[in-house]
Design a protein around this motif. Structure first.
Motif, mmCIF file in Angstrom:
data_model
loop_
_atom_site.group_PDB
_atom_site.id
_atom_site.type_symbol
_atom_site.label_atom_id
_atom_site.label_comp_id
_atom_site.label_asym_id
_atom_site.label_seq_id
_atom_site.Cartn_x
_atom_site.Cartn_y
_atom_site.Cartn_z
ATOM 1 N N ARG A 9 36.838 50.594 32.492
ATOM 2 C CA ARG A 9 35.695 51.388 32.081
ATOM 3 C C ARG A 9 34.959 51.860 33.326
ATOM 4 N NH1 ARG A 9 32.735 52.353 27.695
ATOM 5 N NH2 ARG A 9 33.981 50.967 26.403
ATOM 6 N N VAL A 10 34.857 53.168 33.492
ATOM 7 C CA VAL A 10 34.161 53.760 34.637
ATOM 8 C C VAL A 10 32.942 54.465 34.080
ATOM 9 C CG1 VAL A 10 34.305 55.493 36.460
ATOM 10 C CG2 VAL A 10 36.246 53.982 36.026
ATOM 11 N N ASP A 11 31.778 54.057 34.560
ATOM 12 C CA ASP A 11 30.545 54.476 33.904
ATOM 13 C C ASP A 11 29.588 55.135 34.899
ATOM 14 O OD1 ASP A 11 28.883 54.807 31.829
ATOM 15 O OD2 ASP A 11 28.376 52.673 31.547
ATOM 16 N N GLY A 12 29.576 56.467 34.904
ATOM 17 C CA GLY A 12 28.638 57.200 35.763
ATOM 18 C C GLY A 12 28.796 56.910 37.244
ATOM 19 N N VAL A 13 30.034 56.786 37.702
ATOM 20 C CA VAL A 13 30.270 56.322 39.075
ATOM 21 C C VAL A 13 30.157 57.469 40.082
ATOM 22 C CG1 VAL A 13 32.050 55.495 40.656
ATOM 23 C CG2 VAL A 13 31.594 54.281 38.518
ATOM 24 N N LEU A 50 38.560 57.598 43.437
ATOM 25 C CA LEU A 50 38.456 56.994 42.113
ATOM 26 C C LEU A 50 39.335 55.738 42.029
ATOM 27 C CD1 LEU A 50 37.016 57.511 39.477
ATOM 28 C CD2 LEU A 50 38.935 58.910 38.730
ATOM 29 N N PHE A 51 40.559 55.852 42.571
ATOM 30 C CA PHE A 51 41.434 54.679 42.634
ATOM 31 C C PHE A 51 40.749 53.545 43.379
ATOM 32 C CE2 PHE A 51 46.197 55.854 42.000
ATOM 33 C CZ PHE A 51 45.955 56.051 40.662
ATOM 34 N N LYS A 52 40.163 53.902 44.540
ATOM 35 C CA LYS A 52 39.534 52.860 45.362
ATOM 36 C C LYS A 52 38.374 52.208 44.612
ATOM 37 C CE LYS A 52 40.704 54.680 49.896
ATOM 38 N NZ LYS A 52 40.233 55.698 50.857
ATOM 39 N N ALA A 53 37.641 53.012 43.863
ATOM 40 C CA ALA A 53 36.515 52.456 43.112
ATOM 41 C C ALA A 53 37.017 51.498 42.034
ATOM 42 C CB ALA A 53 35.694 53.585 42.492
ATOM 43 N N VAL A 54 38.114 51.889 41.373
ATOM 44 C CA VAL A 54 38.657 51.038 40.306
ATOM 45 C C VAL A 54 39.175 49.725 40.891
ATOM 46 C CG1 VAL A 54 40.520 50.832 38.614
ATOM 47 C CG2 VAL A 54 39.172 52.930 38.729
ATOM 48 N N MET A 55 39.782 49.815 42.084
ATOM 49 C CA MET A 55 40.327 48.597 42.700
ATOM 50 C C MET A 55 39.247 47.776 43.400
ATOM 51 S SD MET A 55 44.055 49.754 44.112
ATOM 52 C CE MET A 55 43.531 51.117 45.102
ATOM 53 N N GLY A 56 38.052 48.347 43.501
ATOM 54 C CA GLY A 56 36.972 47.613 44.146
ATOM 55 C C GLY A 56 36.998 47.701 45.661
ATOM 56 N N PHE A 57 37.628 48.752 46.220
ATOM 57 C CA PHE A 57 37.676 48.897 47.675
ATOM 58 C C PHE A 57 36.447 49.628 48.206
ATOM 59 C CE2 PHE A 57 42.598 48.764 48.140
ATOM 60 C CZ PHE A 57 42.593 47.535 47.529
ATOM 61 N N VAL A 58 35.773 50.400 47.362
ATOM 62 C CA VAL A 58 34.517 51.051 47.771
ATOM 63 C C VAL A 58 33.444 50.670 46.753
ATOM 64 C CG1 VAL A 58 35.554 53.019 48.949
ATOM 65 C CG2 VAL A 58 35.101 53.169 46.515
ATOM 66 N N ARG A 59 32.235 50.596 47.249
ATOM 67 C CA ARG A 59 31.130 50.223 46.373
ATOM 68 C C ARG A 59 30.424 51.509 45.939
ATOM 69 N NH1 ARG A 59 27.988 45.424 46.283
ATOM 70 N NH2 ARG A 59 29.033 44.671 48.135
ATOM 71 N N PRO A 60 30.370 51.773 44.637
ATOM 72 C CA PRO A 60 29.725 53.012 44.184
ATOM 73 C C PRO A 60 28.224 53.009 44.501
ATOM 74 C CG PRO A 60 30.996 51.977 42.412
ATOM 75 C CD PRO A 60 30.910 50.996 43.527
ATOM 76 N N GLN A 61 27.699 54.207 44.862
ATOM 77 C CA GLN A 61 26.255 54.339 45.064
ATOM 78 C C GLN A 61 25.529 54.264 43.717
ATOM 79 O OE1 GLN A 61 28.270 55.973 47.162
ATOM 80 N NE2 GLN A 61 27.449 54.950 48.963
ATOM 81 N N ALA A 62 26.223 54.733 42.678
ATOM 82 C CA ALA A 62 25.621 54.667 41.346
ATOM 83 C C ALA A 62 26.720 54.382 40.336
ATOM 84 C CB ALA A 62 24.928 55.994 41.012
ATOM 85 N N GLY A 63 26.340 53.853 39.187
ATOM 86 C CA GLY A 63 27.287 53.580 38.126
ATOM 87 C C GLY A 63 28.022 52.270 38.343
ATOM 88 N N VAL A 65 31.922 49.941 37.518
ATOM 89 C CA VAL A 65 33.307 49.879 37.075
ATOM 90 C C VAL A 65 33.523 48.527 36.434
ATOM 91 C CG1 VAL A 65 35.712 49.850 37.823
ATOM 92 C CG2 VAL A 65 34.088 51.387 38.942
ATOM 93 N N ALA A 66 34.157 48.495 35.262
ATOM 94 C CA ALA A 66 34.473 47.220 34.620
ATOM 95 C C ALA A 66 35.964 47.175 34.335
ATOM 96 C CB ALA A 66 33.682 47.056 33.329
#
Lengths: 265, 286, 278
Positions: A9-13, A50-63, A65-66
């Motif tokens: 689940r990607v929420d407003g990232v 987006l891949f990196k965000a899903v894998m937790g390699f980058v920290r989103p400024q907003a939103g 990921v679950a």
């Protein structure tokens, strides 16, 4: 949806690298297994971010990921996501064998000294057999063809036994036989309840094996089943009008139908 | 202390001939290395600069043994090392940094062995730590000559070298001789390295070839200005370091390099646009 | 024949030579076990930085009466962490940041060195002193070396994965940032051990050349380490003997022996490549 099915689940990232405009902005979508979903967009559209965000390699400024309803740190500890990298990113001169690489899929589950157990060894052998590379186990990884290299990294993802698998451009530079073999395995993973997310340039093959599509162009363009997301209008917006393909239906492409493999840049 | 006494004390180093030689020699070396450091930092050549400064050691040792000008030996050894690095890179699968590491440490070992075999001609500490205070007039002439050649060549070619550093592919398409220019830059680096060897020793030469350029890059976005700021800062820091070592009675090379580092740290903190404090102010304003 | 044989046997009659060869072989073997990791991580400059930046720590620890190894590891890793801070927060490329940080540390070391009375002990630190190694230094080198080997036994496989594919390491729940810190710590400890054999100036050589030899000779990680350690041990013995016969410095002789074996491996590989085109 059953609570034990894998989910992303990607929420407003929003992710921005220091000193530049956001690579992705306000992206929202949700995926539940079993499914094969294509991630589509031009180079620089934010696919890899987006891949990196899903894998937790980058920290989103907003939103947020679950993964399976929990945070990305849990997903890493639990080995919940397997990842097949682009082959360009790998150092092929590295002194490891095919078996060594596939064993790396098990490494998070091994004991203190990281010595593979009998079970680990059996799973590695099975994974190699499944991608048709059992006879190459002792080869150094640089001594393989392009298609074989892709298969080895797919085998590593299989050995990890994760229910979520991310593949980054798995079809670039592979022959048709390997492409067919890869899509067969992805289908069987989905049929076993898996959640597969594939980034690809090859739009022509999308209707052939994907159930859903996500189109990004820094922002989300569309997400959902092929019938609603994979439409000419959406493709137009994602690729800035550089694609002209007739995808009237979400049905499989006719064999030999000359859909251009997109080389968007 | 009265004003007059203070002035006497402050000027006292200049009453010694060897200190005058050291301070002005250091200034020339510092400025020459600083100009080159602009290219080194922008091209990511720090390891190469480190490598060259060690690789010239066997050349210096042989030149002393054979009674030749040390610059000639250093120059030859530096170029031989560059060729050696190229051979290792082409003929093996090793990555650039490993090839550089293997070749330069081998050269350094050869140089140190030579020095240990003929200890009377050349002292190990001179090569590794420099010997600015004991620099002979002859060596000083060589340092000035090297500095003159270096600055002259850079004046002629700096625009080509800048283009090469920024965009090698473009440099090739407009007909610049990329290989020749790279070779020229490496040759200048060898010259600078061996001059800096006199001042701060092989161990610390790389500081002279990196720090001033990085400092200047914090202060300006224009390469043209970097080429002015770096030698002014580098030359001043080097002279001041040599001057300070007189009062501290401490390693000249150490004083010079520590001062270079201090200048970098001050600029990092206070630089108007790229400094830490400026960044903090921007964040606070945003 | 007999005089030649005598000359060959001569070094083995001296206890100090046997001790030098033993210590040299052990220390070089430790460097060589770590070497493939340093090479594959492309850490040549990091290795150089750490091995030079130990200097102020060694002298500082001596001045305040702490074990030298402790100070050495502190400033050795400190220089790389300082470079990391410069790299992250200033507009400076990583290689330049390393250059600035480690030369700053080394400069402090040289100033301290020039202020410490009777610097004979520290000259041994800079050039290595295998033939006259003192028992206290020997104990320290062996202890540090054993700690490095233990670290490699426990974390070697994770370090291989981090060098090869940090993304995969992360996704199976390893912590690449912590493992990199560990590798840095191991590099600093190895540098401390290497000081006894080859000194500050040539520690990098002992940490780079054997690994390169191993990478040229073998294609599997385990064998790369085996070749690396074998080549380094052999070089330590040959180099110590050569320095006895030539009456030259020991450290450079060992490094030149390592370089010769590297050259041999490169030549063999080039020949194999020609006779069996890919």
């Amino acid at each position: 949806m059953a609570s034990d099915s894998p989910s992303i689940r990607v929420d407003g990232v929003t992710v921005a690298y220091r000193g530049s405009a956001p690579a992705i902005e306000g992206v929202t979508f949700a995926l539940h297994g079993p499914t094969i979903c294509a991630l589509l967009g031009m180079n620089g559209s934010g696919k890899s971010t987006l891949f990196k965000a899903v894998m937790g390699f980058v920290r989103p400024q907003a939103g947020r990921v679950a993964i399976d309803g929990r945070d990305v740190a849990w997903a890493q500890r639990a080995n919940a996501i397997a990842y097949v990298p682009q082959t360009e990113e790998v150092d092929w001169t590295f002194p490891v064998s095919v078996r060594d690489v596939v064993t790396m899929g098990r490494q998070g589950r091994m004991g203190f000294l990281r010595i593979p157990s009998a079970t680990d060894r059996r799973i590695v052998a099975d994974s190699l057999a499944r991608v048709g590379m059992a006879g190459f186990a002792e080869r150094q990884i640089g001594e393989l063809s392009g298609g074989q290299k892709k298969r080895v990294f797919l085998a590593r993802a299989l050995a990890q036994e994760a229910r979520i698998v991310l593949l980054d451009e798995p079809f670039t530079g592979v022959d048709l036989r390997t492409e067919a073999a890869i899509t067969d395995i992805l289908r069987s993973l989905r049929d076993a309840g898996g959640l597969i997310l594939v980034s690809t340039h090859n739009l022509a093959s999308v209707p052939d094996f994907c159930d859903e599509a996500i189109l990004v162009n820094r922002r989300l363009v569309a997400a959902g089943p092929l019938a609603t997301a994979f439409t000419p209008a959406h493709l137009d917006r994602a690729f800035g009008g550089t694609v002209r393909i007739a995808t009237g239906s979400a049905g499989p492409a006719e064999p030999g139908a000359a859909l251009p493999a997109l080389a968007a840049s | 202390m009265s004003g007059g006494e203070f002035l006497d004390l402050a000027l006292s180093p200049f009453t010694y001939g060897y200190m005058r030689n050291a301070i002005f020699g250091a200034g020339v070396v510092g400025a020459m290395c600083a100009v080159l450091s602009c290219f080194v930092t922008l091209r990511g050549w720090a390891l190469l600069g480190d490598a060259l400064s060690h690789a010239v050691v066997p050349g210096v040792a042989l030149a002393y043994l054979a009674g030749l000008p040390f610059i000639a030996g250093a120059f030859a050894a530096g170029l031989l090392a560059v060729v050696g690095i190229g051979v290792v890179e082409r003929s093996t699968t090793l990555k650039g940094d490993a090839a550089i590491g293997v070749v330069f440490s081998t050269f350094l070992a050869a140089g140190l062995l030579l020095v240990s075999l003929y200890p009377s001609n050349l002292r190990l500490t001179t090569i590794l730590f420099g010997n600015l205070l004991g620099i002979s007039d002859e060596d000083l002439v060589q340092v000035y000559a090297a500095g003159g050649i270096c600055l002259g060549v850079l004046l002629l070619f700096w625009k080509d070298l800048l283009l090469l550093s920024f965009d090698p592919a473009h440099a090739r398409t407009i007909g610049l001789r990329v290989r020749a220019l790279n070779f020229l830059l490496l040759a200048l680096l060898s010259l600078a390295a061996v001059s800096a060897l006199q001042a701060v020793g092989a161990i610390l030469v790389v500081a002279m070839l990196v720090t001033p350029g990085a400092t200047a890059y914090l202060l300006t976005d224009s390469f043209r200005r970097m080429l002015v700021i770096a030698p002014v800062l580098g030359g001043a820091a080097t002279m001041l370091g040599a001057y300070a070592s007189f009062f501290l009675d401490a390693s000249v090379g150490g004083c010079i390099v520590l001062l270079q580092t201090a200048v970098f740290l001050v600029c990092w903190l206070f630089a108007p646009k790229h400094g830490l404090l400026a960044g903090r102010r921007r964040e606070a304003a945003a | 024949m007999t005089p030649l044989l005598d000359a060959l046997i001569e070094p083995f009659r001296h206890a100090f030579m046997l001790r030098a060869m033993g210590v040299g072989a052990f220390v070089c073997a430790v460097c060589a076990a770590l070497s493939p990791f340093v090479v594959l991580k492309r850490w040549s400059l990091v290795g150089d930085a750490v091995s030079h930046a130990v200097l102020p720590g060694i002298i500082g620890a001596y001045l305040v009466g702490l074990p030298m190894a402790l100070g050495a590891v502190a400033t050795g890793t400190g220089s790389v962490l300082a470079a990391g801070a410069i790299d992250r927060r200033a507009r400076v490329k990583p290689d330049a940041a390393l250059g600035i940080a480690f030369t700053g540390f080394t400069a402090v070391g040289l100033i301290l060195l020039s202020k410490v009375p009777s610097d004979i002990h520290f000259m041994h630190v800079i050039f290595g002193n295998l033939l006259g190694v003192e028992t206290e230094d020997l104990v320290q080198a062996v202890a540090v070396g054993c700690a490095v080997l233990a670290g490699l036994v426990v974390f070697g496989r994770d370090l291989v994965l981090v060098c090869f594919d940090p993304a995969q390491a992360r996704i199976v729940g390893l912590r690449p940032d912590r493992l990199e810190m560990l590798l840095l710590l191991l590099v600093a400890m190895t540098a401390v051990a290497a000081l006894q054999a080859v000194g500050v100036v040539l520690a990098l050589a002992a940490m780079i050349i054997p690994g390169c030899t191993g990478l040229l000779a073998a294609k599997r990680f385990g064998r790369v380490v085996a070749v690396s350690v074998g080549a380094a041990t052999l070089s330590a013995v040959i180099g110590t003997l050569a320095s006895f016969w030539l009456d030259g410095a020991t450290g450079p002789c060992i490094v030149l022996a390592q370089a010769a074996l590297f050259g041999l491996a490169a030549a063999l590989r080039a020949r194999r490549g020609r006779s069996r085109p890919a």
